[in-house]
Design a protein around this motif. Structure first.
Motif, PDB file in Angstrom:
ATOM      1  N   VAL A  66       0.847  -1.189   0.000  1.00 57.91           N
ATOM      2  CA  VAL A  66       0.000   0.000   0.000  1.00 57.91           C
ATOM      3  C   VAL A  66       0.886   1.244   0.000  1.00 57.91           C
ATOM      4  N   GLY A  67       0.292   2.381  -0.308  1.00 58.28           N
ATOM      5  CA  GLY A  67       1.020   3.642  -0.232  1.00 58.28           C
ATOM      6  C   GLY A  67       1.198   4.344  -1.556  1.00 58.28           C
ATOM      7  N   GLY A  68       1.300   3.590  -2.671  1.00 54.46           N
ATOM      8  CA  GLY A  68       1.494   4.231  -3.959  1.00 54.46           C
ATOM      9  C   GLY A  68       2.794   5.000  -4.008  1.00 54.46           C
ATOM     10  N   ARG A  69       2.687   6.312  -4.267  1.00 52.40           N
ATOM     11  CA  ARG A  69       3.888   7.150  -4.328  1.00 52.40           C
ATOM     12  C   ARG A  69       4.361   7.574  -2.942  1.00 52.40           C
ATOM     13  N   ILE A  70       3.715   7.071  -1.922  1.00 56.68           N
ATOM     14  CA  ILE A  70       4.285   7.083  -0.573  1.00 56.68           C
ATOM     15  C   ILE A  70       4.883   5.706  -0.351  1.00 56.68           C
ATOM     16  N   TRP A  71       6.194   5.638  -0.179  1.00 54.49           N
ATOM     17  CA  TRP A  71       6.891   4.354  -0.137  1.00 54.49           C
ATOM     18  C   TRP A  71       8.029   4.458   0.872  1.00 54.49           C
ATOM     19  N   THR A  72       7.791   3.921   2.038  1.00 52.05           N
ATOM     20  CA  THR A  72       8.809   3.935   3.092  1.00 52.05           C
ATOM     21  C   THR A  72       9.633   2.661   3.018  1.00 52.05           C
ATOM     22  N   SER A  73      10.909   2.817   2.707  1.00 50.24           N
ATOM     23  CA  SER A  73      11.824   1.678   2.626  1.00 50.24           C
ATOM     24  C   SER A  73      12.327   1.321   4.020  1.00 50.24           C
ATOM     25  N   THR A  74      12.400   0.023   4.295  1.00 45.90           N
ATOM     26  CA  THR A  74      12.979  -0.461   5.555  1.00 45.90           C
ATOM     27  C   THR A  74      14.263  -1.252   5.297  1.00 45.90           C
ATOM     28  N   ALA A  75      14.897  -0.958   4.157  1.00 43.06           N
ATOM     29  CA  ALA A  75      16.155  -1.645   3.839  1.00 43.06           C
ATOM     30  C   ALA A  75      17.220  -1.374   4.892  1.00 43.06           C
ATOM     31  N   TRP A  76      17.172  -0.184   5.524  1.00 45.55           N
ATOM     32  CA  TRP A  76      18.030   0.128   6.665  1.00 45.55           C
ATOM     33  C   TRP A  76      17.129   0.117   7.897  1.00 45.55           C
ATOM     34  N   PRO A  77      17.102  -0.981   8.637  1.00 47.30           N
ATOM     35  CA  PRO A  77      16.123  -1.124   9.725  1.00 47.30           C
ATOM     36  C   PRO A  77      16.163  -0.016  10.767  1.00 47.30           C
ATOM     37  N   ASP A  78      17.343   0.584  10.978  1.00 51.27           N
ATOM     38  CA  ASP A  78      17.440   1.633  11.993  1.00 51.27           C
ATOM     39  C   ASP A  78      17.086   3.014  11.451  1.00 51.27           C
ATOM     40  N   ALA A 206      -0.445  27.120  -0.637  1.00 52.46           N
ATOM     41  CA  ALA A 206       0.456  26.470   0.315  1.00 52.46           C
ATOM     42  C   ALA A 206       0.041  26.797   1.735  1.00 52.46           C
ATOM     43  N   PHE A 207       0.329  25.883   2.631  1.00 50.19           N
ATOM     44  CA  PHE A 207       0.120  26.122   4.052  1.00 50.19           C
ATOM     45  C   PHE A 207       1.370  26.777   4.634  1.00 50.19           C
ATOM     46  N   ASP A 208       1.177  27.535   5.691  1.00 53.51           N
ATOM     47  CA  ASP A 208       2.291  28.217   6.342  1.00 53.51           C
ATOM     48  C   ASP A 208       3.073  27.242   7.222  1.00 53.51           C
ATOM     49  N   GLY A 209       4.278  27.656   7.570  1.00 48.51           N
ATOM     50  CA  GLY A 209       5.090  26.867   8.495  1.00 48.51           C
ATOM     51  C   GLY A 209       6.178  26.085   7.795  1.00 48.51           C
ATOM     52  N   ASP A 210       7.019  25.458   8.601  1.00 48.22           N
ATOM     53  CA  ASP A 210       8.112  24.646   8.077  1.00 48.22           C
ATOM     54  C   ASP A 210       7.588  23.310   7.561  1.00 48.22           C
ATOM     55  N   ASP A 211       8.508  22.481   7.106  1.00 47.56           N
ATOM     56  CA  ASP A 211       8.182  21.145   6.629  1.00 47.56           C
ATOM     57  C   ASP A 211       8.513  20.124   7.708  1.00 47.56           C
ATOM     58  N   ALA A 212       7.687  19.090   7.804  1.00 46.01           N
ATOM     59  CA  ALA A 212       7.874  18.052   8.825  1.00 46.01           C
ATOM     60  C   ALA A 212       8.001  16.688   8.157  1.00 46.01           C
ATOM     61  N   LEU A 213       8.901  15.876   8.666  1.00 47.16           N
ATOM     62  CA  LEU A 213       9.026  14.496   8.193  1.00 47.16           C
ATOM     63  C   LEU A 213       8.835  13.549   9.370  1.00 47.16           C
ATOM     64  N   PHE A 214       8.555  12.300   9.040  1.00 49.51           N
ATOM     65  CA  PHE A 214       8.280  11.282  10.049  1.00 49.51           C
ATOM     66  C   PHE A 214       9.527  10.410  10.247  1.00 49.51           C
ATOM     67  N   PRO A 215      10.108  10.381  11.441  1.00 54.35           N
ATOM     68  CA  PRO A 215      11.250   9.491  11.671  1.00 54.35           C
ATOM     69  C   PRO A 215      10.934   8.030  11.344  1.00 54.35           C
ATOM     70  N   ALA A 216       9.681   7.633  11.515  1.00 50.90           N
ATOM     71  CA  ALA A 216       9.285   6.259  11.189  1.00 50.90           C
ATOM     72  C   ALA A 216       8.813   6.127   9.751  1.00 50.90           C
ATOM     73  N   GLY A 217       8.850   7.219   8.976  1.00 48.88           N
ATOM     74  CA  GLY A 217       8.442   7.177   7.581  1.00 48.88           C
ATOM     75  C   GLY A 217       6.995   7.612   7.392  1.00 48.88           C
ATOM     76  N   PHE A 218       6.699   8.047   6.163  1.00 49.77           N
ATOM     77  CA  PHE A 218       5.354   8.530   5.839  1.00 49.77           C
ATOM     78  C   PHE A 218       4.322   7.408   5.915  1.00 49.77           C
ATOM     79  N   ARG A 219       4.797   6.158   5.901  1.00 46.20           N
ATOM     80  CA  ARG A 219       3.868   5.042   6.032  1.00 46.20           C
ATOM     81  C   ARG A 219       3.116   5.099   7.360  1.00 46.20           C
ATOM     82  N   THR A 220       3.585   5.903   8.295  1.00 49.16           N
ATOM     83  CA  THR A 220       2.864   6.112   9.546  1.00 49.16           C
ATOM     84  C   THR A 220       1.418   6.495   9.262  1.00 49.16           C
ATOM     85  N   LEU A 221       1.200   7.364   8.283  1.00 43.86           N
ATOM     86  CA  LEU A 221      -0.156   7.801   7.949  1.00 43.86           C
ATOM     87  C   LEU A 221      -0.885   6.781   7.078  1.00 43.86           C
ATOM     88  N   THR A 222      -0.220   6.263   6.054  1.00 46.20           N
ATOM     89  CA  THR A 222      -0.918   5.331   5.163  1.00 46.20           C
ATOM     90  C   THR A 222      -1.261   4.028   5.885  1.00 46.20           C
TER      91      THR A 222
END
Length: 459
Positions: A66-78, A206-222
Motif C-alpha cells: 500500500v502507499g502508492g507514491r508514498i513508499w517507506t523503505s525499511t532496507a536500513w532497519p534503523d 500552500a500552508f504556512d510553516g516549516d516542513d515536517a518528516l516522520f522518523p518512522a516514515g510517511f507510512r505512519t499515515l498510510t
C-alpha cells in the motif's frame, strides 16, 4: 474548492443524518458496493472515510504494497527512508498535520533557511555572489510576471529567455539563473523549465510553516488509514466498463463489480492509457490527461559512517556547471542524528539518470560531494565512500510513470476540475492531479480522496 469549504462539506457528509432519515440512508449504504482503485494516499483516504460511514468498500492495488507514491523503505532497519513523498509541506493548518496529531505520530522539522549554497568551484557563495543571486532571482520573477500578463502562454524558459541571453553560457550569471530554474521550479514542480507553463505553474496554494518528516516514515499515515480496510494487492486494472450498472472493473485476476468506483490512478498511468475505459472518457477528461504534465523528482540516499559535512544545516545547495545536476541535498544529521545525505535530480535530468546504473548514479553524486568545501574543513577527494545507498526511478515505475503532476504549457486549472469531475454517479476521481489548489502534494492527494468520498456520500 478552497480547503475551508471542502472541510465544511466533509464535516456535513461524515456526520451523516439523524433519526428516520439516517435509518433509510444506512439501509441504502449497506446495499451499495464501492470499489477504490489504488491504495495510495488518495485511495486510502476515500476508502477510510467511506468505511467509517458503514459502506462496503473494497480497495484494489496494482503493487504488492500500500502507499502508492508514498513508499517507506525499511532496507536500513534503523532508519526508515521515504523513497516517495517525505514531508508534510507547511505544518500550520495542514490536514495531514491534524491527522498526525490525532494518531500521535512523531515528526521532526527541516527548514529551507537552514542552508549553505556552494558555487561551482565548491566554495560557499560570497556575500557579493549571494547578492548577485538574489538580484537575478528578482529579475527572473519580474520576467515571469510580465509573461503572465501576455495572452499567449509560453514555457518558463521561453519567458526568461531574454534575461538568459544577456550572459555567456560560461558566466557565473548564466549558471546562477539555471540554478534558480532548478531550485525554484524544476525541484518544486517536477517539470522541466522548458515545459512548465509560465501562466499557471504557480497556481497552487500552500500552508504556512516549516516542513515536517516522520522518523518512522510517511507510512505512519498510510498504515493508519489502511488499517481495517479490505485491500487486495497485485491487482492492476486493465479495463473499466461503466455507463451501465453495475460498473465492471477487470484485472488479470478477476472481474469486479461495484455501484461506485473511485479511481485514483496517477496521471502518468492515465497518460499511458494502460486502462481501457468503455465507453471512452469524455473529451474534456481526455484533454486534461493529455495536456497536464507528469513530472519527475528522483532521490539518491547516501549513508556514511559519520557526517563529514556541516552538521548544523538541513540543506546543502550546489551550483553545477551542468544544468540540474545535484543542485539540492538534504542532510539528516541535524534532523534525526543520522549521517545520511539525500540528493535530488528533477525533470529532464532526473529522467536521463534513470537510464544509468545505480553505481553510475552514486559515482556522479560522489563527484559532486567531493568538490564541496566548507569553513574549517574540506569535503575534498578524500571523503569516505558511502556504506549504503538507495535510488529511485519514478519515471519508469510502471504504476506511477512519474512523481507528480504540473501545469505544462497549454494546460489550465479548468483541466484539473474536468479530471476531478464524477461521471454518472458511477466513476469518481481522486489523486493529487485532480486537486485545483494542492496538486503535487500529499495533502492534495489526501483532500482529493476525502472529496471523492463526500461526493458519494451526497448521492
Amino acid at each position: 474548492m478552497r480547503r475551508r469549504n471542502l472541510l465544511k462539506l466533509m464535516a456535513i457528509a461524515l456526520v451523516g443524518c439523524t433519526g428516520e432519515g439516517y435509518a433509510r440512508k444506512t439501509a441504502r449504504i449497506r446495499s451499495q458496493r464501492i470499489l477504490v482503485v489504488g491504495a495510495g494516499l488518495a485511495g486510502l483516504a476515500a476508502a477510510w472515510a467511506l468505511h467509517r460511514q458503514g459502506y462496503d468498500v473494497q480497495v484494489i492495488e496494482a503493487r504488492d504494497r500500500v502507499g502508492g507514491r508514498i513508499w517507506t523503505s525499511t532496507a536500513w532497519p534503523d532508519m526508515p527512508l521515504d523513497l516517495g513523498a517525505t514531508w508534510i509541506h507547511g505544518v500550520f493548518g495542514n490536514p495531514l498535520s491534524e491527522l498526525a496529531n490525532e494518531i500521535g505520530a512523531e515528526r521532526v522539522i527541516t527548514r529551507y533557511d537552514s542552508a549553505i549554497t556552494y558555487n561551482t568551484n565548491g566554495q560557499p557563495l560570497s556575500a557579493a555572489q549571494s547578492e548577485l543571486l538574489d538580484s537575478l532571482q528578482t529579475r527572473l520573477y519580474k520576467a515571469l510576471a510580465q509573461a503572465q500578463e501576455q495572452e499567449e502562454d509560453v514555457s518558463i524558459r521561453q519567458a526568461i529567455g531574454p534575461l538568459l541571453q544577456q550572459f555567456e553560457p560560461s558566466s557565473l550569471e548564466y549558471r546562477l539563473i539555471n540554478f534558480i530554474l532548478s531550485r525554484e521550479f524544476e525541484h518544486q514542480y517536477a517539470g522541466s523549465a522548458a515545459s512548465l507553463s509560465a501562466h499557471w505553474y504557480d497556481s497552487d496554494e500552500a500552508f504556512d510553516g516549516d516542513d515536517a518528516l516522520f522518523p518512522a516514515g510517511f507510512r505512519t499515515l498510510t498504515d493508519f488509514l489502511a488499517h481495517d480496510l479490505r485491500i487486495e494487492l497485485g491487482q492492476p486494472v486493465q479495463a473499466i466498463h461503466w455507463a451501465q450498472s453495475p460498473v465492471t472493473v477487470i484485472t488479470p485476476k478477476a472481474e469486479l463489480i461495484a455501484d461506485h468506483v473511485v479511481i485514483t490512478l496517477p496521471l502518468g498511468v492515465l497518460k499511458a492509457q494502460q486502462v481501457q475505459f468503455s465507453p471512452a472518457l469524455p473529451s474534456d477528461k481526455q484533454q486534461a490527461i493529455a495536456k497536464l504534465g507528469m513530472g519527475v523528482l528522483n532521490k539518491c540516499y547516501l549513508r556514511f559512517t559519520s557526517a563529514f559535512w556541516p552538521e548544523d544545516v538541513d540543506w546543502l545547495e550546489y551550483i553545477p556547471a551542468t544544468h540540474g545536476a545535484w543542485t539540492g541535498w538534504v542532510s539528516f544529521q541535524q534532523a534525526v542524528n543520522m549521517p545520511v545525505l539525500l540528493g535530488f535530480n528533477a525533470a529532464e535530468r532526473g529522467k536521463e539518470m534513470e537510464q544509468w546504473s545505480d553505481r553510475q548514479i552514486v559515482a556522479s553524486a560522489m563527484d559532486t560531494l567531493s568538490c564541496l568545501r566548507f569553513s574549517g574543513g574540506l569535503f575534498g577527494a578524500g571523503i569516505p565512500q558511502p556504506v549504503g545507498y538507495q535510488v529511485t526511478r519514478w519515471a519508469t515505475d510502471p504504476f506511477a510513470l512519474g512523481a507528480y503532476s504540473y501545469y505544462a504549457v497549454g494546460s489550465t486549472p479548468r483541466m484539473r476540475q474536468a479530471l476531478a469531475a464524477p461521471l454518472e454517479k458511477q466513476l469518481f476521481f481522486a489523486g493529487e492531479a485532480t486537486h485545483p489548489d494542492f496538486f503535487g502534494t500529499t495533502h492534495g492527494a489526501y483532500l482529493s480522496g476525502l472529496r471523492a468520498a463526500a461526493e458519494i456520500l451526497a448521492i
